[in-house]
Enzyme design. Structure first.
Site, PDB file in Angstrom:
ATOM      1  N   GLU A 107      47.547  37.676  41.089  1.00  9.62           N
ATOM      2  CA  GLU A 107      46.488  38.355  40.338  1.00  9.62           C
ATOM      3  C   GLU A 107      45.637  37.310  39.611  1.00  9.62           C
ATOM      4  OE1 GLU A 107      46.209  41.970  37.004  1.00  9.62           O
ATOM      5  OE2 GLU A 107      48.104  40.906  37.323  1.00  9.62           O
ATOM      6  N   LYS A 148      41.583  46.846  40.458  1.00  8.79           N
ATOM      7  CA  LYS A 148      42.785  47.365  39.813  1.00  8.79           C
ATOM      8  C   LYS A 148      42.508  48.703  39.129  1.00  8.79           C
ATOM      9  CE  LYS A 148      46.418  45.662  36.651  1.00  8.79           C
ATOM     10  NZ  LYS A 148      46.793  44.502  35.794  1.00  8.79           N
ATOM     11  N   CYS A 178      49.420  44.356  40.547  1.00  8.63           N
ATOM     12  CA  CYS A 178      50.322  44.295  39.414  1.00  8.63           C
ATOM     13  C   CYS A 178      50.805  45.665  38.940  1.00  8.63           C
ATOM     14  CB  CYS A 178      49.659  43.509  38.284  1.00  8.63           C
ATOM     15  SG  CYS A 178      50.799  42.953  36.986  1.00  8.63           S
TER      16      CYS A 178
END
Length: 278
Positions: free
Chosen positions: A43, A112, A146
């Site tokens: 990330e 994300k 994540c």
């Protein structure tokens, strides 16, 4: 036909964008020597993650200088690359991951969707689209980032949409090692897919990343697993394993969606609200 993938857990000492790009270039060269067709990085691998207001300074469009540089690395090393960076789009900045193929062309782009605490919310807008997919090496691939993978609904949505290999760049820190060691294998098993979970390592500002990047098969077993420090893992994903596992572990086929309801029940403060940093 198997797919050879390299997982780059690094660099351990994140720095300026050019320093990080140089580390990705070196990892891509090593991945190519190992026979990998794709390199997955963590990330925010190009910009750094826990870097405060620098995130906004380093944000750029999806086709900006960072993309151009990664595309050059991919062409030079003849390997596809998945990388993380802060994407600026209009007035918004997103925590983004982009995949370029070995010819340097963009293949997939994901923002994300599940933001964790102030580390994310102070700088990023949530992505509007959960399902981003592309085909690679005979597998239908999906992207998450994540915290996204910690929501079973997100992974199951991918499985329902046909994702066979979930690529997850991450920035997991201590003391949440259980996510890498237990939750990710569980997600792979319960949704019957491959997961490559590629973490950061070392210390960056207030965070100490825990490493433990992994490639996990649909039966929940580790195909490859890193330790806590900078490392390049190379693993083989065998698409035939997916069919064998799904024939035995029939959770997807045995579901009862007619009994399920999409209801959100607030249960108190989130872990992001309880923990000040992640």
């Amino acid at each position: 036909m198997t797919v050879t993938v390299s997982l780059y857990q690094g660099p351990e000492h994140s720095g300026e964008v050019e320093v990080n790009l140089a580390a990705i270039d070196a990892a891509a060269a090593e991945a190519a020597r190992a026979g990998a067709s794709i390199l997955v990085t963590p990330e925010m691998s190009v910009s750094g993650y826990d870097i405060g207001e620098l995130v906004l300074e380093r944000a750029e469009p999806a086709d900006g200088p960072i993309f151009q540089r990664v595309a050059e690395i991919a062409r030079t090393r003849s390997v596809a690359i998945a990388y993380g960076y802060p994407e600026r789009s209009g007035e918004s900045v997103f925590n983004a991951v982009q995949v370029v193929d070995a010819s340097g062309r963009p293949r997939a782009h994901y923002r994300k969707t599940h933001l964790f605490g102030e580390l994310d919310r102070a700088h990023f807008a949530p992505g509007p689209d959960l399902l981003v997919q592309f085909d690679f090496g005979g597998l239908r691939c999906g992207l998450l980032t994540c915290y996204d993978v910690e929501f079973p609904e997100a992974v199951r949505a991918h499985a329902d949409a046909g994702t066979q290999w979930l690529i997850v760049p991450t920035g997991l820190m201590t003391p949440f090692e259980i996510i890498a060691t237990h939750l990710v294998p569980t997600r792979a098993y319960e949704s019957q897919l491959f997961i490559t979970y590629v973490n950061r390592c070392g210390t960056e500002t207030s965070l100490t990343y825990c490493g433990r990047s992994c490639a996990v098969g649909p039966s929940g077993h580790d195909i490859a697993r890193a330790g806590a420090h900078e490392e390049l893992l190379t693993a083989e994903l065998d698409p035939s394993e997916l069919a064998r596992s799904r024939a035995v572990n029939t959770h997807l086929a045995d579901r009862r969606p007619d009994l399920y309801r999409t209801v959100v029940h607030p249960t108190g403060p989130s872990r992001a609200e309880q923990e000040t940093d992640r």
